[in-house]
Design an enzyme around this catalytic site. Structure first.
Site, mmCIF file in Angstrom:
data_model
loop_
_atom_site.group_PDB
_atom_site.id
_atom_site.type_symbol
_atom_site.label_atom_id
_atom_site.label_comp_id
_atom_site.label_asym_id
_atom_site.label_seq_id
_atom_site.Cartn_x
_atom_site.Cartn_y
_atom_site.Cartn_z
ATOM 1 N N HIS A 227 0.813 -1.220 0.000
ATOM 2 C CA HIS A 227 0.000 0.000 0.000
ATOM 3 C C HIS A 227 0.846 1.268 0.000
ATOM 4 C CE1 HIS A 227 -3.746 2.138 0.045
ATOM 5 N NE2 HIS A 227 -3.191 2.969 0.898
ATOM 6 N N TYR A 231 1.647 5.215 -2.601
ATOM 7 C CA TYR A 231 2.000 6.598 -2.288
ATOM 8 C C TYR A 231 3.418 6.929 -2.751
ATOM 9 C CZ TYR A 231 -2.342 6.385 0.184
ATOM 10 O OH TYR A 231 -3.672 6.232 0.464
ATOM 11 N N HIS A 378 -9.720 0.651 -10.717
ATOM 12 C CA HIS A 378 -9.265 1.672 -9.772
ATOM 13 C C HIS A 378 -7.756 1.880 -9.888
ATOM 14 C CE1 HIS A 378 -8.374 3.730 -6.009
ATOM 15 N NE2 HIS A 378 -7.562 2.741 -5.689
ATOM 16 N N PHE A 379 -7.039 0.784 -9.985
ATOM 17 C CA PHE A 379 -5.578 0.829 -10.102
ATOM 18 C C PHE A 379 -5.154 1.623 -11.333
ATOM 19 C CE2 PHE A 379 -1.469 -1.498 -10.837
ATOM 20 C CZ PHE A 379 -0.881 -1.164 -9.636
ATOM 21 N N HIS A 380 -5.926 1.457 -12.429
ATOM 22 C CA HIS A 380 -5.570 2.164 -13.659
ATOM 23 C C HIS A 380 -5.977 3.626 -13.632
ATOM 24 C CE1 HIS A 380 -4.768 -1.876 -15.227
ATOM 25 N NE2 HIS A 380 -4.105 -1.290 -16.204
ATOM 26 N N ARG A 443 -10.781 -10.437 -11.470
ATOM 27 C CA ARG A 443 -9.514 -9.867 -11.913
ATOM 28 C C ARG A 443 -8.515 -11.003 -12.126
ATOM 29 N NH1 ARG A 443 -6.661 -7.099 -6.632
ATOM 30 N NH2 ARG A 443 -5.312 -6.322 -8.288
ATOM 31 N N ARG A 444 -7.405 -10.681 -12.764
ATOM 32 C CA ARG A 444 -6.309 -11.635 -12.981
ATOM 33 C C ARG A 444 -6.734 -12.864 -13.782
ATOM 34 N NH1 ARG A 444 -5.856 -11.186 -7.162
ATOM 35 N NH2 ARG A 444 -4.322 -9.649 -6.527
#
Length: 553
Positions: A227, A231, A378-380, A443-444
């Site tokens: 996580h 950041y 979300h990651f993208h 996913r994946r």
């Protein structure tokens, strides 16, 4: 020079520029290869394409994740931070520069080792490399060298900061340098987790020294790192938003103190929150999960501080240029300058990205989207849009600054087109992922693994949207590479500004307490110990039969 009528005298030292450029060359090579793997991945997910030459879907997925999420970002971030420290705190010492080169080569050797194993299909374990998936030992050795290389480079940055502090006692350090050191410190603390699980657990298991490992501890140590890694990507973008963009649009810093406080809050609250990635996993007491969910939501505070600061700066600049009405300032912003427009698209994308992150971190709503392609969407939005577009915006002025060239009007126009192309492509791809995720699409996974599911027909339109978006994004990558090559080798010789905003003339002095590293690192350590000590003890004491935990034999 776009956006300014003055020639800057503040330049990154030529020797430091070479070190930074080495990182950018590696970063954009990773972007090209990882982007191609990403295109192949979304085409396979659409069910309309099969990989040639016996290439496996998870092999492509691993290439895409490792090269873009870890390698491309790491090279870019350290290249940017080296140049930022050199520009604001002064030229690196010979020793620091030498350490930077050593770190770069160690990082590169590690990258080549890991990439070789992935290409040989000996490490198709995805970006997260969760056990019980097992890769060749050389893959883990390569990842270890990547981390070690960054530690060496980070030490060079810290040495430059310490040198500045000794030469300027009683003064507040330059804001960009301070931000780079905060991000480096966070990286050092966070990578302890992934280094521990790789060296103590996974590598001995991969070498055959042990038969089993404790998967729960391994995943916990990974997300202790995983996580704050988010950041680590985001804070360099914030560096540009806080310090670079205000200068580009003709303004000043909104608040030096607010910027430093927001970065310190990210340091404090980014690490003890890994459990919110493990909310569905057994073996962790729900009370500790809930505590880390609360700590996760505290990160919203510096994010809102940043939004307030940015839009406050935009309005101030717009009204200084004669804007009237509630939103008149919006029209006064320099939309024809890629150095502003491309990062601004990333800023806007961070609004829905942040909202989606709150869903992911929620103790209840996470149950709906956990392990679905919503998370990938979300990651993208976060990394692949907000962060990456800001990185592109940085490169459009930093690359010519480092190579002694100019950002021409033609390249500036092409850069704006690239930003728009990226936004359109990501709208299709990330939007398709979010909607498919709400319908339960995993996913994946490739189409071949879920095509027989009863609800698969509902997902197909959104999978096709992902393929369309991924294709558009690959066009955006081609445009970025064209611009990068031009700015690095072919653009006209000249001087391009390294924009650094200054504080307003009547701004209050920044308190020296922000430079009290014993205080901030001490609080960080206490929060980590509070959030992880008892849960880890519980995991070790109640490990299932056969799980080795931290024992090698």
């Amino acid at each position: 020079m776009l956006g300014s009528s003055k020639k800057t005298k503040a330049k990154v030292d030529r020797r430091d520029a070479k070190l930074s450029m080495a990182h950018f060359y590696a970063s954009f090579i990773a972007l090209a290869l990882g982007g191609l793997a990403g295109l192949l991945q979304v085409l396979v997910r659409s069910g309309k394409f099969e990989l040639p030459f016996g290439i496996g879907y998870y092999q492509v997925l691993t290439v895409h994740g490792v090269l873009l999420a870890l390698i491309m970002t790491t090279y870019f971030i350290f290249g940017f931070q080296i140049s930022a420290v050199s520009r604001t705190a002064g030229t690196l010492s010979n020793g620091a520069r030498k350490a930077g080169w050593i770190g770069f080569f160690v990082l590169t050797i590690g990258t080549l080792l890991a990439a070789t194993m992935i290409l040989l299909n000996e490490a198709s374990v995805l970006f997260t490399f969760y056990a019980p998936l097992q890769a060749h030992p050389i893959f883990y050795i390569g990842l270890t060298l990547v981390i070690v290389g960054t530690w060496i480079e980070g030490s060079a940055l810290i040495a430059s900061y310490v040198k500045w502090r000794k030469a300027n006692p009683g003064k507040v350090s330059p804001l960009l340098t301070f931000m780079a050191i905060i991000n480096t410190a966070m990286w050092f603390v966070a990578t302890i987790g992934v280094a521990t699980t790789v060296l103590v657990q996974i590598l001995p298991w991969s070498l055959g020294l042990v038969d089993t490992i404790d998967v729960l501890i391994s995943r916990t140590l990974f997300w202790y790192f995983g996580h704050p890694l988010v950041y680590f990507w985001l804070l360099p973008a914030y560096m540009a938003w806080y310090v670079i963009v205000p200068k580009v649009i003709g303004g000043k810093l909104f608040s030096d103190s607010l910027a430093r406080m927001s970065f310190i809050l990210f340091l404090l609250f980014s690490i003890p929150v890994g459990f919110h990635h493990q909310l569905t996993e057994p073996g962790i007491d729900p009370a500790w999960k809930f505590l880390q969910v609360i700590l996760t939501f505290l990160v919203v505070i510096p994010s809102l501080m940043t939004a307030f600061s940015l839009f406050g700066t935009f309005e101030t600049v717009g009204r200084a240029k004669g804007a009237k009405g509630l939103l008149g300032w919006f029209k006064k912003l320099p939309w024809g300058d890629a150095r502003f427009t491309v990062p601004f698209i990333g800023m806007v994308a961070f609004i829905p990205a942040g909202a989606g992150g709150m869903v992911n971190a929620s103790f209840q709503m996470n149950q709906v989207v956990h392990n679905t392609v919503w998370v990938t969407g979300h990651f993208h939005l976060t990394l692949a849009t907000s962060v990456v577009l800001t990185f592109f915006g940085i490169s459009y002025w930093l690359i010519p600054h480092l190579t002694g060239r100019k950002l021409t009007k033609k390249m500036n126009k092409l850069a704006i087109i690239q930003g728009i192309v990226w936004a359109v492509g990501m709208t299709f791809m990330s939007g398709g992922m979010h909607f498919a995720g709400l319908l339960g699409a995993p996913r994946r996974s490739s189409f071949s693994t879920y095509g027989d599911a009863p609800q698969a027909l509902e997902w197909i339109p959104y999978q096709i949207a992902q393929a369309v978006g991924g294709t558009i994004l690959f066009i955006g990558i081609i445009l970025v590479l064209i611009i990068f090559i031009n700015l690095a080798f072919f653009a006209p010789k000249g001087e391009e500004e390294f924009p650094v905003a200054e504080a307003p003339e009547k701004a209050e002095a920044t308190p020296l307490v922000f430079e009290n590293w014993k205080l901030w690192l001490g609080i960080t350590a206490l929060l980590i110990l509070f959030a992880y000590t008892i849960p880890l003890i519980d995991m070790i004491q109640n490990a299932p039969p056969g799980a080795k935990g931290f024992k090698l034999f």
